[in-house]
Enzyme design. Structure first.
Site, PDB file in Angstrom:
ATOM      1  N   ASP A  29       0.849  -1.198   0.000  1.00  0.00           N
ATOM      2  CA  ASP A  29       0.000   0.000   0.000  1.00  0.00           C
ATOM      3  C   ASP A  29       0.883   1.246   0.000  1.00  0.00           C
ATOM      4  O   ASP A  29       1.853   1.324   0.760  1.00  0.00           O
ATOM      5  CB  ASP A  29      -0.899  -0.039   1.247  1.00  0.00           C
ATOM      6  CG  ASP A  29      -2.037   0.966   1.187  1.00  0.00           C
ATOM      7  OD1 ASP A  29      -1.764   2.178   0.999  1.00  0.00           O
ATOM      8  OD2 ASP A  29      -3.195   0.559   1.346  1.00  0.00           O
ATOM      9  N   ASN A  86     -12.752  -3.200   3.285  1.00  0.00           N
ATOM     10  CA  ASN A  86     -13.672  -2.070   3.405  1.00  0.00           C
ATOM     11  C   ASN A  86     -14.686  -2.115   2.260  1.00  0.00           C
ATOM     12  O   ASN A  86     -14.331  -2.449   1.133  1.00  0.00           O
ATOM     13  CB  ASN A  86     -12.887  -0.752   3.337  1.00  0.00           C
ATOM     14  CG  ASN A  86     -11.900  -0.601   4.489  1.00  0.00           C
ATOM     15  OD1 ASN A  86     -12.151  -1.086   5.582  1.00  0.00           O
ATOM     16  ND2 ASN A  86     -10.786   0.062   4.239  1.00  0.00           N
ATOM     17  N   GLY A  92     -15.379   2.811   4.520  1.00  0.00           N
ATOM     18  CA  GLY A  92     -14.154   3.571   4.254  1.00  0.00           C
ATOM     19  C   GLY A  92     -13.455   3.177   2.962  1.00  0.00           C
ATOM     20  O   GLY A  92     -12.264   3.432   2.792  1.00  0.00           O
ATOM     21  N   GLN A  93     -14.202   2.567   2.028  1.00  0.00           N
ATOM     22  CA  GLN A  93     -13.586   2.154   0.759  1.00  0.00           C
ATOM     23  C   GLN A  93     -13.356   3.367  -0.137  1.00  0.00           C
ATOM     24  O   GLN A  93     -14.280   4.142  -0.378  1.00  0.00           O
ATOM     25  CB  GLN A  93     -14.480   1.133   0.043  1.00  0.00           C
ATOM     26  CG  GLN A  93     -13.847   0.577  -1.223  1.00  0.00           C
ATOM     27  CD  GLN A  93     -14.700  -0.501  -1.892  1.00  0.00           C
ATOM     28  OE1 GLN A  93     -15.856  -0.736  -1.517  1.00  0.00           O
ATOM     29  NE2 GLN A  93     -14.125  -1.158  -2.885  1.00  0.00           N
ATOM     30  N   HIS A  99     -10.439  -5.231  -2.386  1.00  0.00           N
ATOM     31  CA  HIS A  99      -9.101  -5.613  -1.942  1.00  0.00           C
ATOM     32  C   HIS A  99      -9.137  -5.957  -0.466  1.00  0.00           C
ATOM     33  O   HIS A  99      -9.923  -5.416   0.298  1.00  0.00           O
ATOM     34  CB  HIS A  99      -8.100  -4.477  -2.179  1.00  0.00           C
ATOM     35  CG  HIS A  99      -8.598  -3.130  -1.733  1.00  0.00           C
ATOM     36  ND1 HIS A  99      -9.486  -2.388  -2.476  1.00  0.00           N
ATOM     37  CD2 HIS A  99      -8.352  -2.416  -0.616  1.00  0.00           C
ATOM     38  CE1 HIS A  99      -9.758  -1.257  -1.830  1.00  0.00           C
ATOM     39  NE2 HIS A  99      -9.091  -1.257  -0.699  1.00  0.00           N
ATOM     40  N   HIS A 101      -6.921  -5.635   2.867  1.00  0.00           N
ATOM     41  CA  HIS A 101      -5.750  -5.030   3.489  1.00  0.00           C
ATOM     42  C   HIS A 101      -5.122  -6.103   4.375  1.00  0.00           C
ATOM     43  O   HIS A 101      -5.805  -6.675   5.228  1.00  0.00           O
ATOM     44  CB  HIS A 101      -6.142  -3.853   4.386  1.00  0.00           C
ATOM     45  CG  HIS A 101      -6.682  -2.666   3.660  1.00  0.00           C
ATOM     46  ND1 HIS A 101      -5.921  -1.561   3.357  1.00  0.00           N
ATOM     47  CD2 HIS A 101      -7.924  -2.405   3.172  1.00  0.00           C
ATOM     48  CE1 HIS A 101      -6.660  -0.663   2.725  1.00  0.00           C
ATOM     49  NE2 HIS A 101      -7.890  -1.150   2.600  1.00  0.00           N
TER      50      HIS A 101
HETATM   51  P1  DGP Z   1      -9.558   1.533   0.756  1.00  0.00           P
HETATM   52  O1  DGP Z   1      -9.638   2.843   1.483  1.00  0.00           O
HETATM   53  O2  DGP Z   1      -9.953   0.347   1.620  1.00  0.00           O
HETATM   54  O3  DGP Z   1     -10.288   1.575  -0.558  1.00  0.00           O
HETATM   55  O4  DGP Z   1      -8.016   1.322   0.468  1.00  0.00           O
HETATM   56  C1  DGP Z   1      -7.378   1.820  -0.668  1.00  0.00           C
HETATM   57  C2  DGP Z   1      -5.891   1.788  -0.391  1.00  0.00           C
HETATM   58  O5  DGP Z   1      -5.204   1.879  -1.622  1.00  0.00           O
HETATM   59  C3  DGP Z   1      -5.389   2.947   0.468  1.00  0.00           C
HETATM   60  O6  DGP Z   1      -4.822   2.414   1.680  1.00  0.00           O
HETATM   61  C4  DGP Z   1      -4.286   3.604  -0.365  1.00  0.00           C
HETATM   62  C5  DGP Z   1      -4.014   2.599  -1.451  1.00  0.00           C
HETATM   63  N1  DGP Z   1      -3.688   3.131  -2.750  1.00  0.00           N
HETATM   64  C6  DGP Z   1      -4.395   4.065  -3.459  1.00  0.00           C
HETATM   65  N2  DGP Z   1      -3.828   4.277  -4.649  1.00  0.00           N
HETATM   66  C7  DGP Z   1      -2.738   3.459  -4.708  1.00  0.00           C
HETATM   67  C8  DGP Z   1      -1.752   3.216  -5.698  1.00  0.00           C
HETATM   68  O7  DGP Z   1      -1.745   3.794  -6.788  1.00  0.00           O
HETATM   69  N3  DGP Z   1      -0.785   2.313  -5.399  1.00  0.00           N
HETATM   70  C9  DGP Z   1      -0.766   1.637  -4.203  1.00  0.00           C
HETATM   71  N4  DGP Z   1       0.218   0.770  -4.005  1.00  0.00           N
HETATM   72  N5  DGP Z   1      -1.689   1.840  -3.247  1.00  0.00           N
HETATM   73  C10 DGP Z   1      -2.661   2.744  -3.495  1.00  0.00           C
END
Ligand code: DGP
Length: 113
Positions: A29, A86, A92-93, A99, A101
């Site tokens: 992340d 989420n 909080g998505q 995905h 976490h």
């Molecule tokens: P959520 O809030 O559950 O939808 O989590 C989305 C997560 O994705 C957040 O923790 C940040 C991560 N994220 C967003 N854009 C990118 C990206 O371009 N690359 C990576 N590696 N993570 C990302």
């Protein structure tokens, strides 16, 4: 499709990939909330948990199996880790490609924020 996680899955944009097979991909992340914060995604674009069909049951199982293998690889199986999915606004998505976490490397707290 204009989906950031689909682009990481097809290699259009880079990701720090820690696990992959034909069904799922896992990468770090960008906004890590723990020493090890990994996102486990299906290669198939499934926007939210609400969109999983009976045909996708296997994919969700593959995501869980990937979590177990990642924990082994990182050496955190015994210490423990947390899996979070989420869904939509209250969950909080922010990225609408489902995905898991995978969070490890520190003591988690409960209740979650
Ligand atoms: P959520 O809030 O559950 O939808 O989590 C989305 C997560 O994705 C957040 O923790 C940040 C991560 N994220 C967003 N854009 C990118 C990206 O371009 N690359 C990576 N590696 N993570 C990302």
């Amino acid at each position: 499709m204009d989906c950031i996680f689909c682009k990481i899955a097809d290699g259009t944009i880079p990701g720090d990939i820690v696990f992959e097979n034909d069904k799922v991909l896992a990468f770090r992340d960008l906004n890590a909330q723990a020493p090890d914060h990994i996102l486990i995604i299906p290669r198939k674009h499934i926007p939210t948990m609400n969109d999983f069909t009976s045909e996708d049951v296997v994919i969700f199982g593959e995501m869980g199996q990937a979590a177990k293998e990642i924990a082994n690889t990182l050496g955190v199986s015994e210490q423990g880790y947390r899996i979070v999915v989420n869904c939509n606004d209250d969950g909080g998505q922010t990225v609408h490609h489902t995905h898991m976490h995978f969070l490890a490397g520190r003591q988690m707290t409960w209740p979650p924020g």
